[in-house]
Write an enzyme that holds these catalytic residues in place. Structure first.
Site: not given
Ligand code: X8Z
Ligand code: ZN
Length: 613
Positions: A353-354, A383-384, A387, A411, A511, A521
Site C-alpha cells: 500500500h503506497a 499523491h505521494e 506528501h 491528502e 487502513h 480522504y
Molecule cells: O491510502 C491512500 C494513499 C496513501 S495516503 C495511497 N489513499 C486512499 C486509499 O488508497 O484508500 C489515496 C486515496 C484513498
Molecule cells: Zn496519502
C-alpha cells in the site's frame, strides 16, 4: 533493494536494538513542584518536542524496515519503537494538563493542545497492555501486507497487485467474485479477534487521555468542536450526494446492460465485485463498460500511452517530480532516489500500500510503492509526492507543527496537482498529440467522476464504521453486518454473496489493519477541487475547470509553498485562506467541475428508477 538478506538484517536488528535501549534509558522528566509558570510551560514544551522528535525518528526507521521487509523480528522491533513513542507521548500529554489554566501566547497554547491529541493510537499505561496493543497493531499490518489468495491446487497464489489487476481487467462475474472473495479472506482468520482487542485497548488509552473513546480523539483533530466537525461532514456530503446518486444510477444501468439483470438487478445496490476495484472505492477501471455513446471519446487511454512511450516506474516518478519543480519547488534530494522503494521486491513480503515518508522529519524523504505502469499509479505517484513536498516544506516548523493544516490537506495536495494532468499537459509530455475536442468533455468528465465522485461515499464509510466500533454502537458480533449496512446506505453497493460474522471484511482494506484514519480522504476529495479551482484561477487559466492546469505556474507554486510552510502552526482555516482566499471547506468546486456531466447523466437517467433498496 536486492541486499544480501541475513547479514544486513542482523546488522539492522543490532542497530535498532541499540537505539531502543537509548530510548528506554531516558524517561520523561519528573513533574516540577509549585504553581506552574509561563516560562516553565515553555521549557516543558521545548523538552517535550526534542524528546518526541527523537522518538518519532526511531519509530519511523523501525516502521520503514517493517513495511519493506515483513518478518517476525521486524514486526516486533517496529512494535517496540511504537510502544516507546506512545508511552512518552501519553506521559507528556498528561503532564501538559498542569498548564491548562495558564494564559499562554497562542503558539504555545496550540502546541499543548496538539500534544494532547497527537496520538492516533493511545495505549493504556499498563506496560503489558501497551506492549500487547502495539504488537497487535504490527501483526495486523503484517497480516495485511503478507495477504495472498491461493485459487487452488496447481495455481499460483496471487498478491494484492495481481488480484487488483484481475479485478480491473476481468469481465467474467464468476472469476471476479472468486478473486474478490479470495482477497476478503485474508482478514477472515485471526484478524477479527485482533481487531476486537485492539479496540478495547485503544479505547482504554483514549480514556486515559480524557476522551470518551478513540473515535472522539480522532474527531478532535480539526480545530473544531468534534460535534461541529460531524455537522460539517454531513453538510459537505449533502452537497455532493445528488451528483453521486446520478453517477450511481447511470453506472448501474450500463452494468445491467453488460452483465444482465440477474447479475445487476435494476433498483438494487451494485454488486461490489463488478466495479473494477477490490473495495468499490474508485470505478475508473470499468470506464470502457460505461463510456458514453454518441459523443466524442477522449481518444486515448493514459495507461496505454505510458506503456507505449516506454515509461518505467522511475520515469513515472521523475515525471511527477518535474510537475512539482515546474511550480518553482526545489527537486527532491538524492537520498529520495537511493532510499525509496519504487517496485515490489522479488524476494520478500512488503506492505505494498503506497505511502510517503519523512524518516528524519527533515529531508530523508521516501516513497514506498509497488509501482506498475498504469494511470492509477501515475496518479498515486503525484499523491505521494504531494506528501513529500509538504513534509519538506513544514520541516522548519517546531516538531509539533510538522504536519498538515489538517490531515485532509496533506491528502489533497498531490491530488490537486494530479487534477492538472490534463490533455494539454499530456501533449507537453509527448504522450498524446492533440487535445480531445470540446464534445469529448462528457467522456473526460465521466472518466474522472468514476474515480473522484464514486470515492466520496466510500471516503465517509470507513470511519463511520470505525467511529461506531470505537463508541461501542457497533459491537464485535456485528462488525461485518454494520460494515455492509453502511456500504449499502452510502455507496449503494452489496457483496457478491451473503457475508457473515465468520468474516471480517473491514480488515481487507489497508487502513483498518494499518490504523490510518480515513475521513481525511473524504475531506481531500472535496478540498482538492477547491484548491484546483482557486489555484488555476490564480494561474490565469480560463475555460472549463477540467481543462485547466497549474503546470508551470510560479504564482500557483508560491501559494502552495506558502500554505505548506505553515504546517500545522495555525488552525486550518488560516491555511485554506492562504491557498484559496476562503476560510470554509466547500464542495461547490466539485459541483462546478462536474456540472456538464451532471446535466448529461440526468438526461441519460430519464425514465430510470434511480436509488436502491
Ligand atoms: O491510502 C491512500 C494513499 C496513501 S495516503 C495511497 N489513499 C486512499 C486509499 O488508497 O484508500 C489515496 C486515496 C484513498
Ligand atoms: Zn496519502
Amino acid at each position: 533493494m536486492s541486499m544480501p538478506r541475513s547479514r544486513s538484517s542482523r546488522r539492522l536488528a543490532v542497530a535498532l536494538a541499540g537505539a531502543l535501549a537509548t530510548m528506554l534509558d531516558s524517561p520523561v522528566a519528573a513533574q516540577p513542584q509549585g504553581p506552574p509558570t509561563v516560562e516553565e510551560a515553555q521549557s516543558f514544551l521545548v523538552d517535550a518536542e526534542a524528546r518526541l522528535l527523537d522518538l518519532w525518528i526511531q519509530r519511523e526507521r523501525a516502521s520503514w524496515v517493517q513495511s519493506t521487509y515483513i518478518t517476525y523480528d521486524t514486526e516486533l522491533l517496529a512494535a517496540r519503537a511504537n510502544e516507546e513513542t506512545i508511552k512518552a507521548t501519553m506521559e507528556l500529554a498528561r503532564a501538559a494538563t498542569r498548564y491548562d489554566a495558564l494564559e499562554l501566547p497562542e503558539p504555545w497554547a496550540r502546541k499543548l493542545r496538539l500534544l494532547k491529541i497527537a496520538l492516533t493510537l493511545p495505549a493504556p499505561s499498563d506496560a503489558a497492555q501497551r506492549a500487547e496493543l502495539t504488537q497487535i497493531a504490527a501483526r495486523m499490518e503484517g497480516t495485511y501486507g503478507r495477504g495472498k489468495w491461493c485459487p487452488g491446487e496447481g495455481k499460483e497464489c496471487l498478491d494484492i497487485a495481481a488480484i487488483s489487476d484481475l479485478l480491473a481487467a476481468s469481465r467474467d462475474p464468476k472469476e471476479l467474485e472468486a478473486a474478490w472473495q479470495g482477497w476478503h479472506d485474508i482478514s477472515t482468520h485471526g484478524m477479527r479477534e485482533d481487531y476486537r482487542r485492539f479496540v478495547e485497548l485503544g479505547n482504554a488509552g483514549a480514556r486515559e487521555l480524557g476522551f470518551q473513546d478513540l473515535g472522539a480523539l480522532w474527531r478532535s483533530k480539526y480545530d473544531l468542536d468534534p460535534v461541529a466537525f460531524e455537522v460539517e461532514l454531513e453538510r459537505l456530503w449533502l452537497q455532493v450526494k445528488p451528483l453521486y446518486d446520478s453517477l450511481h444510477c447511470y453506472v448501474r444501468a450500463r452494468l445491467t446492460e453488460t452483465y444482465g439483470p440477474e447479475v445487476v438487478p435494476p433498483g438494487k445496490p451494485i454488486p461490489a465485485h463488478l466495479l473494477g476495484n477490490l473495495w468499490a472505492q474508485q470505478w475508473g477501471n470499468v470506464y470502457e463498460l460505461v463510456e458514453p455513446k454518441g459523443v466524442a471519446d477522449p481518444g486515448y487511454a493514459l495507461t496505454e500511452r505510458l506503456e507505449k512511450a516506454g515509461y518505467d516506474p522511475i520515469k513515472m516518478v521523475k515525471t511527477g517530480e518535474a510537475f512539482f519543480t515546474s511550480l518553482g519547488l526545489a527537486p527532491l534530494p538524492e537520498t529520495f532516489w537511493e532510499r525509496s522503494m519504487f517496485v515490489k521486491p522479488r524476494d520478500r513480503d512488503v506492505v505494498c500500500h503506497a505511502s510517503a515518508w519523512s524518516v528524519d522529519q527533515k529531508d530523508d524523504l521516501r516513497i514506498k510503492m509497488c509501482i506498475q505502469v498504469n494511470e492509477e499509479d501515475f496518479n498515486t505517484i503525484h499523491h505521494e509526492l504531494g506528501h513529500n513536498f509538504y513534509q519538506r516544506a513544514h520541516n522548519t516548523q517546531d516538531p509539533l507543527f510538522r504536519d498538515g493544516a489538517n490531515d485532509g490537506f496533506h491528502e489533497a495536495l498531490g491530488d490537486t496537482l494530479a487534477l492538472s494532468v490534463t490533455p494539454k499537459y499530456l501533449i507537453r509530455l509527448g504522450l498524446i498529440d492533440k487535445e480531445p475536442p470540446a464534445d469529448a468533455d462528457v467522456a473526460l468528465l465521466l472518466r474522472q467522476a468514476l474515480d473522484k465522485v464514486a470515492f466520496l461515499p466510500f471516503g465517509l464509510v470507513i470511519d463511520k464504521w470505525r467511529w461506531g466500533v470505537f463508541s461501542g454502537r457497533i459491537p464485535a458480533d456485528r462488525y461485518n453486518q454494520a460494515w455492509w449496512d453502511l456500504k449499502l446506505k452510502y455507496q449503494g453497493v452489496a457483496p457478491p454473496s451473503p457475508r457473515s460474522e465468520a468474516q471480517f471484511d473491514p480488515g481487507a482494506k489497508y487502513h483498518v489493519p494499518g490504523n490510518t484514519p480515513y475521513m481525511r480522504y473524504f475531506l481531500a476529495h472535496i478540498l482538492q477541487f477547491q484548491f484546483h479551482r482557486d489555484l488555476t484561477a490564480a494561474a490565469g487559466e480560463t475555460g472549463p475547470l477540467h481543462r485547466r492546469s497549474i503546470y508551470g505556474s510560479r504564482v500557483a507554486g508560491e501559494r502552495i509553498e506558502k500554505m505548506m510552510l505553515m504546517g500545522a502552526s495555525k488552525p486550518w482555516p488560516d491555511a485554506l485562506e492562504t491557498l484559496t482566499g476562503s476560510r470554509d471547506m466547500d464542495a461547490s468546486a466539485v459541483l462546478e467541475y462536474f456540472a456538464p456531466l451532471k446535466t448529461w447523466l440526468d438526461e441519460q437517467n430519464r425514465g430510470q428508477v434511480c436509488g436502491w433498496q
